[in-house]
Design a protein around this motif. Sequence first.
Motif: not given
Length: 323
Positions: A243-261
Amino acid sequence: MRELVLLPVVLAACGRDKPLLIDATLVDDRIDRIEAAIATCESVEPTVQARMAGVRRAVVLAEATRAQALAARRFLPRTEAPLLAAGTGSSGSCGGSVTVDFEHANGDTDYTAVFEAFCMTTEDGDVVLDGTVRALEDGTPTDAGPMIEALEMETDGPVSVEVAGEAGTLEVAGVRTVYGAPETWSPGIPDASSPDVTTVDRITLEHAGDTYYVEGMRSERSGAFPAMVTITAGTVGLAGDGTVEVTTGEPLEVAITGAIGGGTIVLTGRDGTTATLHPRPGMPGAFDIDVNGQPHDRALDCTSGMSAAYEAAAAVLAAFPVY
């Protein structure tokens, strides 16, 4: 759609259910696994352009626009009974269907969506979904209409996911979003001081005899188009492996479609070792990778699967009141 789940999970897989020591060799192995498991993903050099030019652009743009329009309707002012914003079935671009039933009582609305050979076309093969997803919109009756406070979603057992003829199953349990700006008929747009908070008990993906999982995930969202998403906690791994732990560094820009910008996804292993995923701006589904702070010499390109991801997003937005 499956690659969005597998990407951080497969990168995490190794060990004996203990925290992993992340290094370049481990990341190379995980990239190889992704290429082998997902027909719509391939390894590329960091400087190589992603395959967006080869994606079925008409499908991508049409489904992304449809999904955005469905979402935007839900933030329109409600002066009377609301416009229909969920509970609608749809057909897949290469066949199959989603049928939706819903029932409202005491401020709550229960939804059931049945995917039957729901087929979505990509340039690397069809993606087909079979199974049932349930949702509960949690509200409190008021004189002005139901005060919408939360949304819960999960699969009713495993959902079959076939990508280019390769079969797997996806099971989702205990996903709950508590809205930061509850309002009648639909929640308002959350802000940084009152974000939407989403928690996930467990997401399990079975593929080729392996069990990948995400559990204990918590994220906060503010804004709408795009939303800014911060992952504050979560564990990803492979059963019996690591296992690993998951977080964000810089906040994710997420479209309603789920695409990450934009933004970064950070996987943290033993002794503070890290793998950081950098979404490529304007290339949804493509990621550059840093290993322990240094750029890795391989990147991931899953852009050819985004047409299916957008089509699935449009179907989910039509079926459920996702904000």
